[in-house]
Design a protein around this motif. Structure first.
Motif, PDB file in Angstrom:
ATOM      1  N   GLY A  43      37.036  43.612  36.913  1.00  0.00           N
ATOM      2  CA  GLY A  43      36.569  42.430  36.174  1.00  0.00           C
ATOM      3  C   GLY A  43      37.165  42.411  34.786  1.00  0.00           C
ATOM      4  O   GLY A  43      36.469  42.296  33.777  1.00  0.00           O
ATOM      5  N   ASN A  49      39.713  44.097  26.561  1.00  0.00           N
ATOM      6  CA  ASN A  49      39.449  45.537  26.517  1.00  0.00           C
ATOM      7  C   ASN A  49      40.530  46.379  27.196  1.00  0.00           C
ATOM      8  O   ASN A  49      40.710  47.550  26.851  1.00  0.00           O
ATOM      9  CB  ASN A  49      38.086  45.831  27.155  1.00  0.00           C
ATOM     10  N   GLU A  63      40.973  41.380  38.618  1.00  0.00           N
ATOM     11  CA  GLU A  63      40.332  40.153  38.127  1.00  0.00           C
ATOM     12  C   GLU A  63      40.494  39.041  39.160  1.00  0.00           C
ATOM     13  O   GLU A  63      41.560  38.896  39.754  1.00  0.00           O
ATOM     14  CB  GLU A  63      40.980  39.769  36.781  1.00  0.00           C
ATOM     15  N   SER A  85      39.325  40.948  44.262  1.00  0.00           N
ATOM     16  CA  SER A  85      37.918  41.244  43.978  1.00  0.00           C
ATOM     17  C   SER A  85      37.702  42.716  43.645  1.00  0.00           C
ATOM     18  O   SER A  85      38.205  43.609  44.339  1.00  0.00           O
ATOM     19  CB  SER A  85      37.052  40.877  45.178  1.00  0.00           C
ATOM     20  N   ALA A  86      36.906  42.929  42.611  1.00  0.00           N
ATOM     21  CA  ALA A  86      36.536  44.293  42.221  1.00  0.00           C
ATOM     22  C   ALA A  86      35.534  44.897  43.196  1.00  0.00           C
ATOM     23  O   ALA A  86      35.201  46.074  43.096  1.00  0.00           O
ATOM     24  CB  ALA A  86      35.956  44.271  40.813  1.00  0.00           C
ATOM     25  N   TYR A 101      33.268  46.700  31.882  1.00  0.00           N
ATOM     26  CA  TYR A 101      32.483  46.112  30.797  1.00  0.00           C
ATOM     27  C   TYR A 101      31.827  44.802  31.235  1.00  0.00           C
ATOM     28  O   TYR A 101      32.521  43.820  31.545  1.00  0.00           O
ATOM     29  CB  TYR A 101      33.407  45.856  29.595  1.00  0.00           C
TER      30      TYR A 101
HETATM   31  C1  LIG Z   1      31.487  38.750  31.479  1.00  0.00           C
HETATM   32  S1  LIG Z   1      33.179  38.699  31.963  1.00  0.00           S
HETATM   33  C2  LIG Z   1      33.760  40.250  31.301  1.00  0.00           C
HETATM   34  C3  LIG Z   1      35.255  40.268  31.137  1.00  0.00           C
HETATM   35  C4  LIG Z   1      35.870  41.596  30.709  1.00  0.00           C
HETATM   36  N1  LIG Z   1      35.283  42.731  31.379  1.00  0.00           N
HETATM   37  C5  LIG Z   1      35.878  41.769  29.208  1.00  0.00           C
HETATM   38  O1  LIG Z   1      35.517  42.844  28.797  1.00  0.00           O
HETATM   39  O2  LIG Z   1      36.286  40.886  28.470  1.00  0.00           O
HETATM   40  C6  LIG Z   1      33.138  39.002  33.701  1.00  0.00           C
HETATM   41  C7  LIG Z   1      34.501  38.980  34.346  1.00  0.00           C
HETATM   42  O3  LIG Z   1      34.383  39.429  35.704  1.00  0.00           O
HETATM   43  C8  LIG Z   1      35.224  38.618  36.512  1.00  0.00           C
HETATM   44  N2  LIG Z   1      34.727  38.710  37.897  1.00  0.00           N
HETATM   45  C9  LIG Z   1      33.597  38.188  38.435  1.00  0.00           C
HETATM   46  N3  LIG Z   1      33.472  38.552  39.714  1.00  0.00           N
HETATM   47  C10 LIG Z   1      34.551  39.320  40.012  1.00  0.00           C
HETATM   48  C11 LIG Z   1      34.992  40.004  41.179  1.00  0.00           C
HETATM   49  N4  LIG Z   1      34.293  39.983  42.313  1.00  0.00           N
HETATM   50  N5  LIG Z   1      36.150  40.699  41.098  1.00  0.00           N
HETATM   51  C12 LIG Z   1      36.880  40.749  39.962  1.00  0.00           C
HETATM   52  N6  LIG Z   1      36.506  40.123  38.826  1.00  0.00           N
HETATM   53  C13 LIG Z   1      35.361  39.422  38.849  1.00  0.00           C
HETATM   54  C14 LIG Z   1      35.107  37.231  35.894  1.00  0.00           C
HETATM   55  O4  LIG Z   1      36.153  36.380  36.308  1.00  0.00           O
HETATM   56  C15 LIG Z   1      35.162  37.599  34.411  1.00  0.00           C
HETATM   57  O5  LIG Z   1      36.480  37.719  33.953  1.00  0.00           O
END
Ligand SMILES: C[S@@+](CC[C@H](N)C(=O)[O-])C[C@H]1O[C@@H](n2cnc3c(N)ncnc32)[C@H](O)[C@@H]1O
Length: 207
Positions: A43, A49, A63, A85-86, A101
């Protein structure tokens, strides 16, 4: 969920500005002390970060949002970004550490379990994990509709799980937990001004 984030990244660009979270520097120091050379960032967003890690380690960011990935490729060209997907395994080889994060709290229980499982599966034995999540002490906890125990739709169409210390430890019961704690995160961004919320963190090692 992916549409929500893609619309926000398309409209707002670098939503939380370009400054990394203090947690990234703290985790990086712990990783360095442990001899880490490779880090997975599930994500990863637009790389706010990831950049902290890619300057010193081999960094992989996973991402889902394409607009975020486009921003990330420009902001942090040193990280290898993977569109996917993570919740699933994305790497062919295991890595030394995971930094995640503010992603785990975005999911319902079954998907939280899958994110942790996928993260552990991609770590080498003795590898380190650092996760941050919304704390149950945050003011949004308990607002709106309860979807599951500890999970609230606190704004229309937006929900999160709010972790107590015990709940966070329970999620990572299969690991050796090294440290937990909490702090107030302050975010400065052009579109949203200053925004603050209470986070918990957990540092753990795979068994
Ligand atoms: C609250 S943001 C945090 C972004 C990043 N971790 C940061 O520190 O700036 C959540 C992130 O998770 C991503 N996300 C949501 N579900 C996901 C998934 N299943 N796999 C990968 N990324 C995902 C969203 O697109 C978004 O970029």
């Amino acid at each position: 969920m992916s549409r929500y984030w893609s619309e926000r990244f398309s409209k707002e660009g670098m939503i939380w500005g370009s400054e990394a979270s203090p947690s990234a520097f703290w985790a990086k120091d712990r990783f360095r002390e442990a001899g880490v050379t490779s880090v997975l960032i599930p994500g990863a967003g637009y790389g706010r970060n990831t950049k902290v890690f890619s300057s010193d380690f081999t960094a992989y960011g996973v991402e889902l949002s394409l607009p975020a990935l486009e921003l990330a490729a420009e902001w942090d060209p040193l990280t290898v970004f993977i569109a996917g997907s993570a919740l699933e395994i994305q790497l062919a080889d295991t890595i030394d550490a995971v930094y995640c994060y503010d992603v785990l709290h975005l999911f319902l229980a079954e998907e939280r379990r899958r994110l942790i499982e996928a993260s552990l599966a991609q770590l080498r034995p003795g590898g380190l994990l650092y996760f941050t999540v919304f704390s149950d002490e945050d003011s949004n906890n308990g607002r709106g509709t309860m979807l599951e125990r500890g999970t609230y739709e606190y704004k229309e169409g937006k929900y999160a799980h709010f972790f107590s210390e015990a709940d966070l430890r329970e999620h990572f019961a299969d690991t050796e937990i090294l440290e937990t704690g909490s702090w107030t995160e302050r975010l400065h961004s052009r579109h949203n001004g200053i925004h603050q919320y209470i986070l918990r963190y957990l540092l753990a090692r795979t068994k």
